[in-house]
Write an enzyme that holds these catalytic residues in place. Structure first.
Site, PDB file in Angstrom:
ATOM      1  CE1 TYR A   9      -5.668  -8.712   0.441  1.00 23.97           C
ATOM      2  CE2 TYR A   9      -5.414  -8.662   2.805  1.00 23.97           C
ATOM      3  CZ  TYR A   9      -5.797  -8.707   1.744  1.00 23.97           C
ATOM      4  OH  TYR A   9      -6.798  -7.609   2.139  1.00 23.97           O
ATOM      5  CE  LYS A  51      -3.411  -2.643   0.325  1.00 28.02           C
ATOM      6  NZ  LYS A  51      -3.515  -3.584   0.312  1.00 28.02           N
ATOM      7  CE1 TYR A 105      -9.305 -10.632   1.784  1.00 29.37           C
ATOM      8  CE2 TYR A 105     -10.478  -9.637   4.065  1.00 29.37           C
ATOM      9  CZ  TYR A 105      -9.443  -9.761   3.384  1.00 29.37           C
ATOM     10  OH  TYR A 105      -8.151  -8.690   3.556  1.00 29.37           O
TER      11      TYR A 105
HETATM   12  C1  LIG Z   1      -3.621  -5.282  -0.164  1.00 29.36           C
HETATM   13  C2  LIG Z   1      -2.480  -6.241   0.357  1.00 29.36           C
HETATM   14  C3  LIG Z   1      -2.685  -6.586  -1.134  1.00 29.36           C
HETATM   15  C4  LIG Z   1      -3.580  -6.583  -2.280  1.00 29.36           C
HETATM   16  O1  LIG Z   1      -3.246  -6.065  -3.157  1.00 29.36           O
HETATM   17  P1  LIG Z   1      -4.703  -5.276  -4.102  1.00 29.36           P
HETATM   18  O2  LIG Z   1      -4.315  -3.446  -4.557  1.00 29.36           O
HETATM   19  O3  LIG Z   1      -5.958  -4.677  -2.938  1.00 29.36           O
HETATM   20  O4  LIG Z   1      -5.008  -6.051  -4.921  1.00 29.36           O
HETATM   21  C5  LIG Z   1      -1.597  -7.804  -0.978  1.00 29.36           C
HETATM   22  N1  LIG Z   1      -1.637  -8.480  -0.242  1.00 29.36           N
HETATM   23  C6  LIG Z   1      -1.551  -7.743   1.015  1.00 29.36           C
HETATM   24  C7  LIG Z   1      -0.066  -7.963   2.260  1.00 29.36           C
HETATM   25  C8  LIG Z   1      -1.833  -6.134   0.725  1.00 29.36           C
HETATM   26  O5  LIG Z   1      -2.115  -5.266   1.823  1.00 29.36           O
END
Ligand SMILES: *Cc1c(COP(=O)(O)O)cnc(C)c1O
Length: 333
Positions: free
Chosen positions: A290, A50, A264
């Site tokens: 993720y 992010k 999720y």
């Molecule tokens: C938000 C996030 C993602 C996914 O990225 P997006 O841009 O939301 O698709 C992947 N890994 C981590 C650790 C995240 O925080």
């Protein structure tokens, strides 16, 4: 492509490393060579993807004279942690709206990112039920703050609008330069695909630079068709924002939903295996929501022979390891 036309705060001062994973590749039978792009090492509290998006979004907030940031995410959101962290750094107030995507999952005493929200001094947390209209909920918070004389700026979930996606267009350019400098050629990229900005930015960066490396997204939430549609739309919006006339051919967008499991943020055995394997072969921490699920996808695809023998695969490590500390039971059993 001229990304310099957009204001930025300069949160990403150096390229993140690209590392070869010899022990991990060996554990998968040396069928392919797995490399990792270490965006878990980006600046900002505990790192993660992010930061690249917020570099553009927070610059926009400051250019508009705002003094307060509002954003949203799930109860263990890495995006909320990083938005809060960069707000602290910029001297901005930060308010969070958390969505209980899993019923009763919000626990103010929880560890992981939730603990960091408190430690970093969040101004307020509003918890709303799963499926809420998050933009509407953030607007309600904004309305109250405006009435109190504040100038709030709303960053959408995951900072996944066209502006935020530019962070990953720029990451693709960074990767392209590193490939040239190191004499590395990748045959395939594997990326996590959540709120879609990361995956969309990488694809838009490929199109804008005429790079033709196939990208496989590993979804963590939505069904394949829905996720691919979201990524496709956002990648095209990013290209439009930059002023690139080309659009993304639909077949370039692949986001498998086979590794989501029960839903999720809910752990899967394959995620636990992936997190343990990378930790115990290379000493690198993934996360349960993720990057761990995305790596479980890569592992399965290697085992199934999806990639050609000897291919060089680049896995994008998007960070998230603080969430591990909210999932201890999944790893101990
Ligand atoms: C938000 C996030 C993602 C996914 O990225 P997006 O841009 O939301 O698709 C992947 N890994 C981590 C650790 C995240 O925080």
């Amino acid at each position: 492509m001229n990304l310099a036309q957009f204001p930025r705060r300069g949160y990403v001062q150096e390229a993140t490393p690209i590392e070869f994973l010899p022990n991990f590749s060996k554990a998968l039978g040396n069928k392919v060579n797995v490399y990792i792009k270490r965006d878990d090492l980006l600046p900002g509290t505990a790192g993660g993807n992010k930061t690249r998006k917020l570099d553009f979004c927070i610059a926009d907030a400051l250019a508009k004279g705002c003094d307060t940031i509002i954003t949203c995410g799930a109860v263990q959101s890495n995006h909320c942690r990083l938005t809060l962290a960069w707000s602290v750094k910029e001297g901005l107030d930060c308010h969070l709206v958390l969505e209980e995507r899993v019923k009763n999952s919000y626990n103010p005493e929880a560890s992981g990112n939730n603990f960091l929200f408190q430690l970093l001094g969040v101004k307020s947390i509003t918890v709303v039920p799963g499926g809420s209209n998050m933009m509407g909920e953030m607007e309600k918070v904004a309305e109250k703050l405006r009435a109190a004389g504040k100038k709030p700026y709303i960053v959408p979930g995951g900072a996944s609008n066209a502006l935020g996606a530019l962070g990953y267009v720029s990451c693709m350019e960074e990767i392209m330069h590193q490939m040239f400098e190191k004499g590395l050629n990748f045959d395939h990229m594997v990326v996590p695909s959540g709120s879609a900005g990361t995956h969309a930015g990488i694809i838009a960066g490929m199109i804008g630079n005429n790079i033709n490396i196939p990208v496989t997204g590993i979804g963590v939430n939505r069904p394949k068709a829905v996720q691919q549609e979201a990524v496709h739309k956002l990648a095209n919006q990013a290209l439009e924002l930059i002023g690139v006339e080309q659009r993304v051919p639909a077949e370039k967008v692949v986001a498998f939903d086979d590794y989501v499991g029960p839903g999720y943020s809910l752990p899967t055995d394959a995620m636990v295996e992936a997190v343990k394997l990378l930790a115990q072969t290379e000493g690198i921490l993934l996360d349960p929501v993720y990057s761990g699920k995305a790596m479980s996808g890569l592992i399965d695809l290697v085992r199934k022979g999806y990639f050609k023998e000897g291919a060089n695969i680049l896995f994008l490590h998007t960070g998230g390891s603080p969430a591990l500390y909210a999932y201890l039971d999944s790893f101990r059993k």
